[in-house]
Scaffold this active site. Structure first.
Site, PDB file in Angstrom:
ATOM      1  N   LYS A  76     -79.871   4.182   9.483  1.00  0.00           N
ATOM      2  CA  LYS A  76     -81.307   4.154   9.799  1.00  0.00           C
ATOM      3  C   LYS A  76     -82.131   4.247   8.508  1.00  0.00           C
ATOM      4  CE  LYS A  76     -84.549   6.559  12.960  1.00  0.00           C
ATOM      5  NZ  LYS A  76     -84.707   7.716  13.868  1.00  0.00           N
ATOM      6  N   SER A 151     -86.427   6.325  18.450  1.00  0.00           N
ATOM      7  CA  SER A 151     -86.803   5.555  17.286  1.00  0.00           C
ATOM      8  C   SER A 151     -85.641   4.888  16.563  1.00  0.00           C
ATOM      9  CB  SER A 151     -87.524   6.471  16.295  1.00  0.00           C
ATOM     10  OG  SER A 151     -86.637   7.459  15.804  1.00  0.00           O
ATOM     11  N   SER A 175     -84.464  10.445  19.863  1.00  0.00           N
ATOM     12  CA  SER A 175     -84.380   9.198  19.107  1.00  0.00           C
ATOM     13  C   SER A 175     -82.975   8.690  18.824  1.00  0.00           C
ATOM     14  CB  SER A 175     -85.128   9.337  17.776  1.00  0.00           C
ATOM     15  OG  SER A 175     -86.511   9.229  17.990  1.00  0.00           O
TER      16      SER A 175
END
Lengths: 485, 489
Positions: A76, A151, A175
């Site tokens: 990420k 997310s 997330s």
């Protein structure tokens, strides 16, 4: 050999160890996949040349004793990576190249893996659909109209589309778990403090926690073992002995007590989610676990509490993005104040601005007691609910999300309905507990759905074990057609 | 010492006004590294050379508390006779400024590390206790430099993140003199403890000054104004005088005092409004989630307490008892640890009282002239003690001692050597003195007659002649005795 990229991380590691595939071949296979999957928009940055160099280095001098021998991994874009652009999905960091490596990614590299690229995410991890990213929304490989969750949406999408053998995300209110649920993959949010926050772009410091996203439970154990550990650079890091989660993975859950909280049966929840939950209970019961009805009475306050605490911390954490020292700076502005205003207006997207405003408001004098302080008190009550339950049970089983992946654009104009998607995941962050989302089935459209296992603090091994047993008996298979290539 | 009466009032048309002052002193903690990072705290480095990723607030950077800074704060708290809080919390104070990289200052708000304490002042009108409200730890900001370029501001972050102790007094001070005594006492205590170097030129000690006035005898406080960031005692005193007079004038003219933050303009010697209460920042304090609450074991506090050095108040009492000094002498000699150490070394080897007199006289004057600290004194304590002993034993007179002292300063030699090589020893042999005196008396028969006839003023003339003939070395007491005896005969 057959396409190696649709194997699990554990299988890939075995193949590397048995020299059935070299690190270079493996890396090239992923690069090929990534290049043909641009439509998904899962990557913000790729580091192919660097990855191939590392793969070559590994192949020249392999060390098969490592946990992640010669494994390329995409992560990420919230993790700071040395000499590789780190954007946090934001325009305000569009040119930011850290001179340092986050502790968690460094741990991964120290275990033999290397960086394949940086994965798209909601801006500053604020979002549940990966639609707030400055670098465009990410598409769920499950369907070209579907969000991948958020997310960590780039992470879930890349993982489900075989663009990385495993990945890591961050979870502040769901997330990791919600995108895992939306893509039929496994996601674990560890106990707060198990993985160092050092070098991760902060969203809400008291809630943020990095964790693995993988195809299988075993993979999840391998990744967690690789990334976690005490870090003296993070004052909230837990100082404890490292555990061997993958080695200690056991499928026998006989006699474990599984709590079923009545508060997680919410209004308007699709029937399929309820049925899935029932299916999960039955599987665990058949495996010898004991189901116990429990109550977590303050659950209904978790979402409002979260949407006070998280924005409050974010409003302060994001104050450093001011255009002075690094990152984007507006060329407009005739004085310092105007430079700040323009930089932050142009640098941040709407959702981030919304949360900064909420956070600033709830911390303002005159409102602090009514919002922030009250939220902190409720947070303690929510934590106490869990503590009380864990006196009699080993783990809690709930759905991961109230629905499967929704359509792109479906909720962008309705932030509250977007926030409601985190209703089952948020309480865990407020309580600092570990929770695992594991794929459990599909809804009638064939979209994956996940179940969540919540454990006691530092009880990752137990929920991994339950997940491991569940996985073997659930019969879920993530059937994604590679429509994008 | 005669006791004076406190008399600092602002006289207005309509009466006398008392000035009420409270100070928020910012004292830089003496520590090798910053409060939450490993960067050096050394003063005077090139701009931005002592800045870590934490100090400059890069993404994902986290603060880690520096234990030494915590201990320094506890030591200071103990030195201020204050309550040490076993539980304290670091909060974020949020505001935007170019030299504040995080966009917030990590400080302590509701739960400071040190609670109430007190500081004793010796004023000419007696001793006075000034209450301490609290002491808390916080980060310093960087420095904005506005005058290097016409259109840009430069930022130096070397100071960013250095530990400060904010020491908040109660509104117990009543005059610029008390402020002077208070700051000096605080500085003295912290220097004894080694917790702050107290160097105001380098900005290690600065203060926000809260000033209000009220009619003499009033019980209620007036509206206060805060004068920000004053960095010398002189400026504090000037600012207070200006501000008190300004407030009195407003009251006398029937106007309201507005609670506000003001700046002291050292060039114009006036305070100016910076921002009013309405424009005051909303700092949105909240506990820093990156840091756990600070929990101090009682054992640590007890251990630190045991290891504290003797502090000025205790030392003063001991000096009075052990060395027979008066309060004034004792106060001066304990004001700095180095001074008290020097004195004790001298006093061990010489007359204690005479040592005090000579130190506070000639030695201090010399150091002052040369702008030297006592630690840099060209005369060692051992040599100084020898000088004092030479005076005490009558080997040299006070007048000669001053000459010897001068030579000691220049040469660094020991006084014995100087006295011997220059033949400065006092003439104390009665027979030798009688010889000299007889010679003078026989040369000045006329004056002897005049003296005997009653012109006793001439005694001084004879003494002068003796001194002249002996090269200043004649023992003055002995000279007097012999002169008197011979003039009678």
């Amino acid at each position: 050999m057959a396409d190696i990229t649709n194997q699990s991380l554990n299988e890939i590691i075995e193949n590397v160890k048995m020299k059935k595939v070299s690190s270079t071949e493996l890396t090239k296979a992923y690069i090929k996949n990534i290049e043909s999957a641009k439509k998904l928009n899962a990557f913000v940055t790729t580091t192919f040349d660097q990855a191939l160099d590392k793969a070559k280095q590994f192949d020249n001098k392999p060390n098969f004793d490592q946990l992640l021998p010669g494994i390329p991994l995409a992560v990420k874009d919230l993790f700071c990576t040395e000499n590789t652009k780190t954007t946090a999905g934001s325009n305000i960091l569009n040119n930011f190249i850290p001179s340092y490596e986050s502790t968690v990614t460094k741990n991964l590299w120290d275990n033999g893996s290397f960086l394949l690229g940086k994965l798209n995410c909601d801006e500053f991890a604020m979002g549940s659909s990966n639609e707030t990213s400055h670098y465009g929304n990410v598409i769920n490989p499950v369907g070209d109209q579907l969000v991948p969750g958020g997310s960590s949406g780039g992470s879930s999408s890349a993982l489900a589309a075989d663009l990385t053998p495993a990945t890591i995300g961050t979870d502040t209110g769901g997330s990791i778990r919600q995108p895992a649920s939306f893509t039929g993959t496994v996601g674990l949010k560890p106990t707060y403090g198990l993985c160092s926050r050092w070098g991760i772009v902060a969203f809400a410091s008291s809630l943020d926690q990095a964790g693995p996203m993988t195809k299988t439970i075993k993979d999840c154990a391998i990744m967690l073992e690789s990334m976690s550990g005490f870090d003296e650079k993070d004052s909230t890091s837990i100082n404890k002995k490292k555990e061997q989660y993958s080695k200690n993975l056991k499928g026998n859950i006989k006699g474990l007590k599984i709590g079923i909280p009545k508060e997680y049966r919410v209004d308007n929840m699709p029937k399929e989610v309820d049925e899935l939950w029932e299916k999960g209970k039955k599987i665990l019961k058949d495996l010898g676990a004991q189901l116990i009805d429990i109550s977590l009475p303050h659950t209904k306050y978790a979402l409002p509490t979260y949407y006070i605490v998280a924005p409050a911390e974010a409003s302060s954490n994001l104050a450093r993005y001011d255009g002075v020292r690094y990152g984007y700076r507006s060329k407009q502005g005739k004085d310092l104040i105007e430079m700040y205003e323009k930089t932050r207006s142009e640098g941040f997207g709407d959702e981030v601005k919304r949360r900064i405003l909420i956070g600033t408001y709830v911390l303002s004098s005159g409102y602090y007691d009514a919002y922030y302080l009250k939220a902190q008190k409720v947070r303690q009550l929510i934590k106490k609910d869990f503590d009380d339950s864990f006196k009699i049970i080993d783990a809690i089983l709930t759905p991961s999300t109230p629905s499967s992946a929704f359509k792109i654009g479906e909720k962008t104009n309705d932030p509250v309905s977007m926030y409601l998607n985190d209703i089952f995941t948020v309480p865990v962050n407020l309580a600092g507990l570990p929770a695992l989302s594991m794929p459990a089935g599909v809804d009638k459209q064939g979209h994956p759905l996940g179940l969540q296992l919540i454990g006691k603090a530092l009880d990752e091994q137990k929920i991994l074990n339950i997940g491991y047993a569940f996985e073997k008996n659930c019969g879920f298979k993530n059937e994604i057609k590679k429509w994008w290539s | 010492m005669s006791k004076e009466k406190f008399d600092y009032f602002i006289k207005g048309e309509k009466g006398k006004y008392e000035v009420v002052i409270g100070l928020e002193v910012h004292a830089q903690v003496l520590s090798k590294s910053k409060l939450f990072s490993g960067s050096s705290t050394k003063f005077g480095a090139d701009p931005n050379k002592q800045v870590s990723l934490i100090d400059s607030a890069f993404p994902g950077m986290l603060p880690v508390i520096n234990e030494e800074c915590v201990k320094q704060a506890v030591r200071t708290g103990l030195g201020l006779n204050a309550k040490i809080n076993n539980f304290s919390v670091f909060d974020r104070k949020n505001y935007f400024y170019a030299d504040l990289p995080q966009g917030y200052q990590i400080s302590q708000y509701k739960n400071p590390i040190v609670g109430e304490g007190k500081v004793l002042l010796d004023m000419p009108y007696g001793s006075k206790i000034i209450g301490i409200e609290r002491l808390h730890l916080e980060q310093d900001a960087g420095k904005s430099i506005h005058d290097m370029d016409p259109s840009n501001t430069y930022v130096d972050l070397n100071r960013s993140g250095i530990a400060l102790m904010e020491i908040v007094s109660k509104p117990d001070l009543r005059s610029p003199d008390e402020v002077n005594a208070y700051i000096k006492k605080l500085r003295s205590i912290m220097r004894y403890l080694g917790t702050c170097d107290g160097n105001m030129q380098e900005g290690s000690l600065r203060a926000d000054v809260n000033v209000s006035v009220r009619k003499e005898g009033d019980k209620n406080f007036g509206t206060r104004c805060e004068i920000k960031n004053v960095n010398s005692i002189k400026f504090m005193q000037m600012a207070i005088e200006y501000e008190a007079a300004r407030q009195v004038e407003l009251i006398e003219n029937g106007k309201e005092i507005v609670q506000e933050t003001r700046l002291f303009d050292t060039k114009k010697n006036e305070t100016r409004s910076m921002r009013s209460k309405e424009d005051a920042h909303d700092y949105r304090y909240f506990p820093d989630p990156d840091l756990l609450p600070l929990k101090l074991e009682q054992q640590l506090i007890d251990d630190l307490k045991k290891s504290l050095p003797e502090l000025p108040d205790k030392k003063k009492e001991r000096f009075i008892k052990e060395y027979g000094l008066n309060v004034y002498e004792a106060n001066v000699l304990v004001s700095e640890k180095d001074i008290s150490d020097y004195y004790e070394e001298v006093a061990k080897l010489s007359d204690k009282k005479l040592a005090a007199t000579w130190m506070m006289g000639d030695l201090f004057a010399m150091l002052n002239d040369r702008g030297l600290d006592i630690s840099k004194s060209p005369i060692s304590a051992k040599h100084f003690a020898e000088l004092v002993q030479s005076i005490k034993s009558g080997e040299i007179s006070g007048r000669i001692a001053k000459e010897v002292f001068e030579i000691m300063v220049e040469s660094g030699d020991n006084p014995k050597k100087i006295i011997e090589s220059k033949g400065m020893k006092q003439q104390s042999d009665p027979k030798e003195l009688e010889k000299i005196i007889n010679e003078i008396l026989s040369k000045n028969k006329d004056k002897v007659d005049q003296y005997k006839a009653g012109k006793e003023k001439l005694f001084g003339f004879f003494v002068g002649q003796v001194m002249k003939l002996s090269g200043g070395k004649a023992n003055p007491q002995l000279t007097n005795e012999i002169l008197k005896k011979l003039l009678k005969g």
